[in-house]
Scaffold this motif. Structure first.
Motif, PDB file in Angstrom:
ATOM      1  N   ASN A 269      18.260 -92.828 -28.035  1.00  0.00           N
ATOM      2  CA  ASN A 269      18.502 -92.572 -26.815  1.00  0.00           C
ATOM      3  C   ASN A 269      19.736 -93.157 -26.294  1.00  0.00           C
ATOM      4  O   ASN A 269      19.620 -94.341 -25.882  1.00  0.00           O
ATOM      5  CB  ASN A 269      17.171 -92.782 -25.958  1.00  0.00           C
ATOM      6  CG  ASN A 269      17.527 -92.305 -24.401  1.00  0.00           C
ATOM      7  OD1 ASN A 269      18.353 -91.822 -24.051  1.00  0.00           O
ATOM      8  ND2 ASN A 269      16.339 -92.155 -23.768  1.00  0.00           N
TER       9      ASN A 269
ATOM     10  N   THR B 105      18.825 -89.337 -22.134  1.00  0.00           N
ATOM     11  CA  THR B 105      17.803 -88.811 -21.110  1.00  0.00           C
ATOM     12  C   THR B 105      18.451 -89.138 -19.731  1.00  0.00           C
ATOM     13  O   THR B 105      18.063 -88.355 -18.883  1.00  0.00           O
ATOM     14  CB  THR B 105      16.700 -89.218 -21.211  1.00  0.00           C
ATOM     15  OG1 THR B 105      16.514 -90.850 -21.129  1.00  0.00           O
ATOM     16  CG2 THR B 105      15.796 -89.087 -22.592  1.00  0.00           C
TER      17      THR B 105
ATOM     18  N   SER C 109      13.091 -96.325 -14.012  1.00  0.00           N
ATOM     19  CA  SER C 109      11.720 -95.679 -14.311  1.00  0.00           C
ATOM     20  C   SER C 109      10.920 -96.028 -13.022  1.00  0.00           C
ATOM     21  O   SER C 109       9.978 -95.070 -12.675  1.00  0.00           O
ATOM     22  CB  SER C 109      11.289 -96.267 -15.486  1.00  0.00           C
ATOM     23  OG  SER C 109      11.877 -95.770 -16.746  1.00  0.00           O
TER      24      SER C 109
ATOM     25  N   ALA D 259      17.246 -97.727 -17.432  1.00  0.00           N
ATOM     26  CA  ALA D 259      15.722 -97.744 -17.959  1.00  0.00           C
ATOM     27  C   ALA D 259      15.068 -98.566 -16.760  1.00  0.00           C
ATOM     28  O   ALA D 259      14.085 -97.891 -16.534  1.00  0.00           O
ATOM     29  CB  ALA D 259      15.799 -99.009 -19.080  1.00  0.00           C
TER      30      ALA D 259
ATOM     31  N   THR E 158      11.542 -93.054 -29.702  1.00  0.00           N
ATOM     32  CA  THR E 158      12.779 -93.499 -29.446  1.00  0.00           C
ATOM     33  C   THR E 158      12.573 -95.193 -29.934  1.00  0.00           C
ATOM     34  O   THR E 158      11.709 -95.823 -29.610  1.00  0.00           O
ATOM     35  CB  THR E 158      13.297 -93.596 -28.050  1.00  0.00           C
ATOM     36  OG1 THR E 158      13.441 -92.395 -27.707  1.00  0.00           O
ATOM     37  CG2 THR E 158      14.615 -94.498 -27.906  1.00  0.00           C
TER      38      THR E 158
ATOM     39  N   LEU F 202      11.370 -89.837 -20.215  1.00  0.00           N
ATOM     40  CA  LEU F 202      12.460 -90.474 -21.201  1.00  0.00           C
ATOM     41  C   LEU F 202      12.075 -89.931 -22.640  1.00  0.00           C
ATOM     42  O   LEU F 202      12.145 -90.533 -23.765  1.00  0.00           O
ATOM     43  CB  LEU F 202      12.623 -91.973 -21.121  1.00  0.00           C
ATOM     44  CG  LEU F 202      12.681 -92.486 -19.695  1.00  0.00           C
ATOM     45  CD1 LEU F 202      12.622 -94.224 -19.776  1.00  0.00           C
ATOM     46  CD2 LEU F 202      13.903 -91.985 -19.294  1.00  0.00           C
ATOM     47  N   ASP F 203      11.246 -88.624 -22.609  1.00  0.00           N
ATOM     48  CA  ASP F 203      10.953 -88.055 -23.958  1.00  0.00           C
ATOM     49  C   ASP F 203      12.062 -87.249 -24.720  1.00  0.00           C
ATOM     50  O   ASP F 203      12.577 -86.324 -24.200  1.00  0.00           O
ATOM     51  CB  ASP F 203       9.895 -87.181 -23.714  1.00  0.00           C
ATOM     52  CG  ASP F 203       9.404 -86.422 -24.831  1.00  0.00           C
ATOM     53  OD1 ASP F 203       9.592 -86.767 -26.060  1.00  0.00           O
ATOM     54  OD2 ASP F 203       8.337 -85.502 -24.813  1.00  0.00           O
ATOM     55  N   LEU F 204      12.690 -88.078 -25.557  1.00  0.00           N
ATOM     56  CA  LEU F 204      13.836 -87.552 -26.256  1.00  0.00           C
ATOM     57  C   LEU F 204      13.572 -86.050 -26.820  1.00  0.00           C
ATOM     58  O   LEU F 204      14.367 -85.220 -27.211  1.00  0.00           O
ATOM     59  CB  LEU F 204      14.494 -88.381 -27.271  1.00  0.00           C
ATOM     60  CG  LEU F 204      15.813 -88.504 -27.325  1.00  0.00           C
ATOM     61  CD1 LEU F 204      16.575 -88.438 -26.157  1.00  0.00           C
ATOM     62  CD2 LEU F 204      16.234 -89.509 -28.400  1.00  0.00           C
TER      63      LEU F 204
ATOM     64  N   GLU G  13       7.646 -96.097 -22.591  1.00  0.00           N
ATOM     65  CA  GLU G  13       7.723 -94.611 -22.586  1.00  0.00           C
ATOM     66  C   GLU G  13       8.517 -94.238 -23.853  1.00  0.00           C
ATOM     67  O   GLU G  13       7.835 -93.402 -24.655  1.00  0.00           O
ATOM     68  CB  GLU G  13       8.095 -93.786 -21.475  1.00  0.00           C
ATOM     69  CG  GLU G  13       8.204 -92.323 -21.489  1.00  0.00           C
ATOM     70  CD  GLU G  13       8.770 -91.936 -20.326  1.00  0.00           C
ATOM     71  OE1 GLU G  13       8.948 -90.702 -20.155  1.00  0.00           O
ATOM     72  OE2 GLU G  13       9.172 -92.631 -19.193  1.00  0.00           O
ATOM     73  N   MET G  14       9.503 -94.751 -24.121  1.00  0.00           N
ATOM     74  CA  MET G  14      10.470 -94.437 -25.130  1.00  0.00           C
ATOM     75  C   MET G  14       9.646 -94.779 -26.303  1.00  0.00           C
ATOM     76  O   MET G  14       9.693 -93.680 -27.400  1.00  0.00           O
ATOM     77  CB  MET G  14      11.655 -95.050 -24.970  1.00  0.00           C
ATOM     78  CG  MET G  14      12.623 -94.597 -23.929  1.00  0.00           C
ATOM     79  SD  MET G  14      14.193 -95.208 -23.894  1.00  0.00           S
ATOM     80  CE  MET G  14      14.042 -96.879 -23.272  1.00  0.00           C
TER      81      MET G  14
ATOM     82  N   PHE H 189      17.815 -97.578 -28.030  1.00  0.00           N
ATOM     83  CA  PHE H 189      18.305 -96.989 -26.717  1.00  0.00           C
ATOM     84  C   PHE H 189      19.505 -97.701 -25.876  1.00  0.00           C
ATOM     85  O   PHE H 189      19.862 -98.861 -26.162  1.00  0.00           O
ATOM     86  CB  PHE H 189      17.228 -96.980 -25.659  1.00  0.00           C
ATOM     87  CG  PHE H 189      16.716 -98.377 -24.887  1.00  0.00           C
ATOM     88  CD1 PHE H 189      17.332 -98.848 -23.522  1.00  0.00           C
ATOM     89  CD2 PHE H 189      16.042 -99.217 -25.659  1.00  0.00           C
ATOM     90  CE1 PHE H 189      17.048 -99.812 -23.116  1.00  0.00           C
ATOM     91  CE2 PHE H 189      15.763-100.413 -25.066  1.00  0.00           C
ATOM     92  CZ  PHE H 189      16.120-100.863 -24.103  1.00  0.00           C
TER      93      PHE H 189
END
Length: 448
Positions: free
Chosen positions: A72, A310, A80, A77, A128, A319-321, A122-123, A131
């Motif tokens: 990512n 993202t 979030s 970050a 991911t 943050l879902d790539l 989340e990543m 990042f």
């Protein structure tokens, strides 16, 4: 078979499908990935693995596709913790009335630590493994990534105005140089230079950033041509497009990463291509804030390396790539008028090897090859909504969600096992996030 023909490995991963990314467009079936220490030892058929390798741990993934961990390439970050704070508002209203006041009240070392950990959870959970971050208190974000065993490029902020992290360019650059020295040889974290944008950084400061880039070898990441308004204002005030100014100042080069790039003409794209500058595409954030459309297909045809990010969860809102890849692929087709633009394998490359190229780390990250770092993920394709599977690459881009990621390894260390994070205490994190939510929601007061 004799004992001296057997090769030892730490972990053997038996995959139904494997997408190595290099060679491009390849999908292999019934493969075994052998990990030894922090590296990929071999990728062979499962039959050959039975004959020639012995591993202390064997992981069978009969309904999964294994591929490199996703990269990512742009985000904020810790933002979030602002996820969904003020949606469906014009950009300047969103910034002036909500985000900037919230940052002024709450951004601190603890905010960065908790917000970065939330983002990493989340990543990691959605595939991911590396990042890029650009936000305040970069030393805290770097340490959080290192503690979690997650790879990161951490860009220290640089702008003319004072913030919670510093008083202005002199202090930002001094702190940034210290960070570059401190993290110089770390295998997980790389420090980069992060001038915010052309409209927040003066020429002299950008020249100093380029000088530091040249002396240190660090990457530089900048928001550029994010909106048509940015370009129009620059033309009105200076008679020069921002990208032409960046070229004149030396910002465009093979170690620089330009984020967004939604308003480009042919001359802009030629400048980018000739300089070797990398482009970071953030399609969902651009759509949500009505910022415009990056001409990805045209940039790629011109020979420019395009990676993907993202942006922050405050403007995405996730943050879902994998979701970002789906949006990017479909948007590229609509913008170019070509249904073949940005196919599934090209999209996957944007989130893997193209990101590694932008980082200057394609020799060790971004594809599955013996000798490269053991950064890889497994995605479970057994759910009914993913059946039948004609083309695993197409499924990953057009049908999949990041929550289907079942396993993840970074440097051979498990980060996700059967869908569960191994190195982040999620219940404890959620308590801290709940506290931030109450404090931020109570302070957010829309302008009357």
């Amino acid at each position: 078979m004799t004992a001296d023909t057997i090769i030892a490995a730490d972990i053997r991963i038996n995959a139904r499908w494997l997408i190595p990314v290099e060679p491009f467009g390849e999908v292999l079936e019934d493969q075994a990935v052998l990990l030894l220490g922090d590296r990929i030892e071999a990728i062979v058929s499962q039959r050959e693995a039975d004959q020639s390798y012995r591993a202390r741990e064997v992981i069978n993934l009969p309904n999964h596709v294994v591929l490199p961990g996703l990269i990512n390439m742009h985000g904020h970050a810790a933002m979030s913790l602002f996820r969904g704070l003020a949606d469906d508002l014009p950009l300047m209203t969103w910034l002036n009335d909500h985000i900037w006041p919230a940052e002024g009240r709450f951004v601190s070392e603890r905010f960065i630590a908790d917000g970065t950990q939330l983002a990493m959870a989340e990543m990691l959970r959605t595939g991911t493994t590396c990042f890029s971050d650009m936000y305040f208190f970069p030393e805290i974000a770097a340490q959080m990534a290192r503690d979690a065993g997650m790879r990161a490029q951490v860009c220290f902020p640089l702008m003319e105005m004072p913030t919670a992290w510093g008083s202005g360019p002199d202090e930002y650059l001094a702190k940034g140089e210290a960070l570059l020295r401190e993290w110089r040889d770390d295998p997980w974290v790389r420090i980069a230079i992060g001038p915010h944008a052309p409209y927040t950084v003066a020429d002299n400061t950008l020249e100093r950033a380029v000088t530091l880039q040249q002396s240190s070898g660090a990457a530089l990441q900048i928001h550029l041509h994010e909106t048509a308004f940015e370009v129009e204002e620059a033309l009105r005030q200076t008679g020069q497009r921002p990208i032409a100014r960046m070229q004149a100042l030396g910002v465009l080069n093979a170690h620089s990463q330009c984020v967004h790039m939604t308003t480009l003409d042919d001359n802009d794209m030629a400048m980018v291509a000739s300089s070797g500058t990398h482009i970071i595409h953030c399609p969902e954030s651009n759509l949500k804030l009505a910022s415009g459309f990056c001409p990805v297909h045209a940039l790629q045809k011109a020979g420019t390396n395009v990676a993907i990010g993202t942006d922050g969860a405050a403007s995405n809102n996730d943050l879902d790539l994998f979701g970002e890849l789906s949006t990017a692929a479909m948007l590229a087709k609509a913008v170019s008028g070509d249904a073949a633009a940005l196919g599934a394998h090209e999209a996957l490359a944007m989130a893997t090897i193209n990101g590694a190229r932008a980082l200057g780390r394609s020799h060790e990250l971004g594809s599955l090859k013996p000798g490269k770092q053991a950064d890889l993920i497994a995605v479970d394709l057994s759910d009914p909504f993913l059946q039948p599977v004609y083309d695993p690459a197409s499924h990953l881009v057009y049908s999949n969600h990041g929550r289907q990621v079942s396993h993840s390894w970074i440097a051979g260390v498990p980060q996700v096992q059967d869908g569960r994070l191994t190195r982040i205490d999620v219940p404890d994190l959620m308590l801290r996030v709940s506290d931030w939510h109450q404090r931020i929601a109570g302070a957010d007061r829309p302008a009357s």
